[in-house]
Design an enzyme around this catalytic site. Structure first.
Site, PDB file in Angstrom:
ATOM      1  N   ASP A  15       0.863  -1.171   0.000  1.00 57.82           N
ATOM      2  CA  ASP A  15       0.000   0.000   0.000  1.00 57.82           C
ATOM      3  C   ASP A  15       0.912   1.238   0.000  1.00 57.82           C
ATOM      4  OD1 ASP A  15      -2.120   1.722  -0.035  1.00 57.82           O
ATOM      5  OD2 ASP A  15      -3.182   0.836   1.653  1.00 57.82           O
TER       6      ASP A  15
HETATM    7  C1  BGC Z   1      -5.031   3.289   0.211  1.00 54.59           C
HETATM    8  C2  BGC Z   1      -5.283   2.239  -0.837  1.00 54.59           C
HETATM    9  C3  BGC Z   1      -5.197   2.847  -2.213  1.00 54.59           C
HETATM   10  C4  BGC Z   1      -3.842   3.496  -2.363  1.00 54.59           C
HETATM   11  C5  BGC Z   1      -3.600   4.086  -3.739  1.00 54.59           C
HETATM   12  C6  BGC Z   1      -3.782   4.101  -0.053  1.00 54.59           C
HETATM   13  O1  BGC Z   1      -3.673   5.179   0.785  1.00 54.59           O
HETATM   14  O2  BGC Z   1      -4.965   2.675   1.477  1.00 54.59           O
HETATM   15  O3  BGC Z   1      -6.520   1.632  -0.633  1.00 54.59           O
HETATM   16  O4  BGC Z   1      -5.439   1.886  -3.192  1.00 54.59           O
HETATM   17  O5  BGC Z   1      -3.715   4.517  -1.399  1.00 54.59           O
HETATM   18  O6  BGC Z   1      -4.309   5.222  -3.949  1.00 54.59           O
END
Ligand code: BGC
Length: 729
Positions: free
Chosen positions: A264
């Site tokens: 993530d």
């Molecule tokens: C979130 C994810 C997301 C990623 C990309 C993160 O902060 O937890 O769910 O897919 O950002 O935008």
């Protein structure tokens, strides 16, 4: 490209080039012409690092993505294409209801249809992969991201996560036109942050993790999801991005996942903040060792792997393994032959908000609304004098936190929807702001007078109306990522509006917009009817009018319980048995209960009303005993006993009466949504196989244990309609 050629390509790549494939950077690093730009580069990447990055997140739009791809491939030593990823969570240009609302449809086919529409729109805009579905189980309404989950139940989540994967990816391969790859997230247990605070640590027993939290991810992986994202949280004190056991043993080993794992956002660098890595070098090592293939938005991999390979601290074989998976995904998407895939400006234009997608959005929204209370004032008659009041009445921002590609101007507000319906006399008033202006909570100043004027105007309209529709709720950014709330009631100004309006008119329908189950106890007492509409998306207003006026009979059932008050959360129907169970209403002291509130949520999972009534007959089992190889059939007759047609969600729950470990009081193991005309009756049956009775036993084996079981079939998780059967040795 034939897949054996990928290994040859890999052999030909330099170490730097390979590590580049393992970096994902944000689209904000590029101008509209696809040129790299400096100031947005907050991570401090060198130009060369960005130039070699194998994937980009968050950039959309045919023109820009074509430019970025063309420039990238010209300079990439082997002309390997980029892969474009983004968060297409509940629709792209056409916005569908938030996932929690989609859960309330109990309709996997419709959820799949929505995902397929989102895939078509975003593929035409040049995207290759979406960071969806989020298969995290959620039980704490304080956590803002419950809006992105399909709810508190593992079985329902599993069906819907699978439906989403199939909707995005199709079944004929990722190269097919209009298909994008799916990424299941956030592995694992992200939905259980302690105290509902986002990014907080997670404490789950191994058994709870395996029985309740892993199954939905497993369904999505089983449906062929191309990618899995790690979660931010620790599990058993180990952050997921460094959790070798979780990512390699469980995800790859047990679940058989052989696709790409992505961290993530910045999660690899955060291993340092978690205190499990001393520096970025160690963070990179830990994540690679755990099997994380792509580093999203840090420079741990791109800056700190090469020298560790050269010094022998990191094995190049691990890098090769990761890069091969990334190349394989690019190949599955057909990017080596067609790096732009479906990017097509004309089609992007034509598909965005096309009438077919809008229709699906309208149907899905109407099916996701849950009628929580109705003293008989709904549906509204077209000829009544109606006052439509509230801060959400004309608010176009009713699409949830992830819909950054939605244009408010294209969203049908509730006011517009009611006007489109063309009913008798309607007047509108805002009544109050969505929330108190900052600094004015103590009721001082000019804005207080303005607020009073708004209230007065609303009260005057309410006095003259036969019925009032009161549109209350949360701001769209009060749920979602980094939007946890300790108080899940509505802002004071909205509660004041409710009280003042209810004081002058008894016929108030409260329409609640929210990204989570809220504490609506007082609203539910004061209003004559309550309709939960979540964040309903582009066609929200039309769908609300469809349901309020009875053109569509509400059939949504709660995917997550509404707590009686925040003190109850996490509250969910599938709780475990205790040694001192509490019978509702008891005054006995030494049982598992609160002194000041009931144990029962205000509205439980699976609950929802209709404009008609259904009679569900006794549960008939075709046998009382089953062997492990048998299939036991249980059935009920369902009759529409009211005067309008409607859909009922018939739910089957199972309970294991005695086992080697304490089991949940009941668990959903089947549901069917059926439509019945007035007076129509149908038999609905479910098949119980031994597989449905399995759980992790005292020795952590996934087995069923012979003995007594109960099966409940009804229209909520509280149904008492039951039969008993025995599983034999
Ligand atoms: C979130 C994810 C997301 C990623 C990309 C993160 O902060 O937890 O769910 O897919 O950002 O935008």
């Amino acid at each position: 490209m034939e897949s054996d050629k990928l290994s040859t390509l890999l052999k030909d790549m330099s170490l730097e080039e390979k590590i580049g494939q393992m970096l994902q950077v944000s689209g904000v690093f590029y101008t509209e012409d696809g040129v790299l730009t400096g100031p947005a580069n907050t991570v401090g990447y060198t130009e060369e690092e960005i130039r070699l990055a194998g994937s980009v997140l968050g950039a959309v739009g045919t023109e820009q993505l074509r430019q970025i791809q063309t420039r990238y491939m010209e300079r990439q030593p082997h002309h390997i294409p980029l892969i474009f990823m983004a968060d297409v969570i509940n629709g792209f240009r056409t916005v569908f209801p938030i996932p929690l609302a989609q859960g309330c449809t109990f309709d996997p086919e419709l959820v799949e249809e929505g995902a397929a529409a989102a895939a078509r729109e975003s593929a035409a805009a040049g995207l290759h992969l979406t960071f969806s579905p989020m298969a995290d189980l959620v039980r704490d309404a304080r956590w803002g991201r419950v809006m992105e989950s399909t709810g508190e139940d593992a079985w329902l989540n599993g069906r819907l996560a699978k439906a989403m994967v199939e909707g995005y990816q199709g079944r004929g391969g990722l190269r097919k036109k209009g298909r994008i790859a799916a990424c299941v997230k956030h592995f694992a247990g992200y939905g259980a942050p302690t105290a509902g605070r986002d990014y907080n640590s997670v404490e789950l027993s191994e058994r709870t993790l395996r029985d309740d939290y892993l199954p939905a991810y497993r369904e999505a992986v089983g449906a062929g999801a191309a990618m899995v994202m790690t979660s931010f949280n620790t599990l058993d004190r180990v952050p997921s991005s460094a959790n070798r056991r979780l990512m390699r043993d469980i995800l790859r080993g047990e679940m058989g996942f052989d696709g790409v794992v992505i961290s993530d956002w910045a999660a690899i660098e955060e291993l340092c903040s978690h205190g499990v890595a001393q520096d970025k070098e160690q963070a990179a090592r830990l994540a690679l060792d755990a099997g994380v293939d792509i580093d999203m938005m840090t420079n741990c991999y791109c800056r700190h792997l090469k020298k560790q390979v050269e010094s022998g601290a990191v094995s190049e074989a691990l890098i090769d393994e990761a890069v091969l998976r990334i190349l394989r995904l690019k190949n599955e998407l057909g990017l080596f032959e067609n790096p732009y895939k479906d990017a097509d400006a004309a089609e992007e234009q034509a598909l965005a908000l096309c009438s077919a997608h809008r229709q699906t959005a309208r149907r899905m929204a109407a099916e996701s609304f849950v009628l929580l209370k109705n003293d008989g004032i709904l549906p509204l008659a077209a000829e009544c004098r109606l006052a439509v009041i509230g801060p959400h009445a004309a608010n176009p921002e009713i699409y949830g936190a992830w819909s950054m590609h939605a244009a408010p101007a294209e969203t049908v507000t509730m006011e517009a929807g009611i006007k489109n319906r063309g009913c008798g006399q309607v007047c509108f008033a805002q009544g109050c702001a969505l929330q108190e202006a900052l600094g004015d909570q103590d009721g001082q100043g000019e804005s207080t007078e303005a607020a009073e004027r708004l209230l007065q105007e609303a009260v005057e309209l309410a006095k003259k109306a036969d019925k009032v529709v009161l549109a209350l709720g949360e701001h769209r950014l009060h749920s979602g990522e980094a939007a946890s709330r300790a108080d899940i009631t509505l802002p004071a100004c909205q509660m004041e509006l409710l009280r003042r309006v209810c004081a002058v008119n008894k016929n108030v329908v409260a329409v609640i917009f929210s990204g989570r189950p809220l504490d609506i106890q007082e609203i539910s007492e004061r209003a004559a009817a309550v309709l939960a509409v979540w964040m309903p998306g582009t066609e929200g207003g039309n769908a609300i009018a469809d349901v309020l006026f009875g053109d569509v009979n509400p059939s949504g059932r709660l995917s997550m319980s509404f707590p009686y008050s925040v003190g109850q959360v996490p509250v969910f129907y599938g709780q475990f048995r205790t040694g001192r169970p509490c019978t509702e209403g008891t005054q006995e002291k030494y049982v598992s209960r609160y002194l000041d509130i009931p144990n029962r949520p205000l509205y439980p999972f699976g609950y929802g009303l209709s404009y008609t009534t259904f009679a569900i007959g006794p549960v008939q089992a075709d046998a009382q005993r089953m062997r492990k190889s048998d299939r036991l059939r249980v059935s009920v007759t369902v009759k529409n006993t009211g005067s309008v047609g409607g859909s009922e969600v018939v739910q089957m729950y199972l309970a294991d009466v005695s086992a080697s470990v304490a089991r949940p009081v009941r668990e959903l193991r089947g549901f069917q949504k059926i439509y019945l005309e007035p007076g129509e009756e149908r038999e609905v049956s479910f098949e119980i196989t031994e597989e449905l009775l399995r759980f992790h036993d005292i020795h952590m084996n996934y087995v069923s244990e012979p003995g007594e079981f109960r099966v409940y079939v009804g229209n909520s998780s509280e149904t008492k309609n039951e039969a008993v059967f025995w599983l034999e040795e």
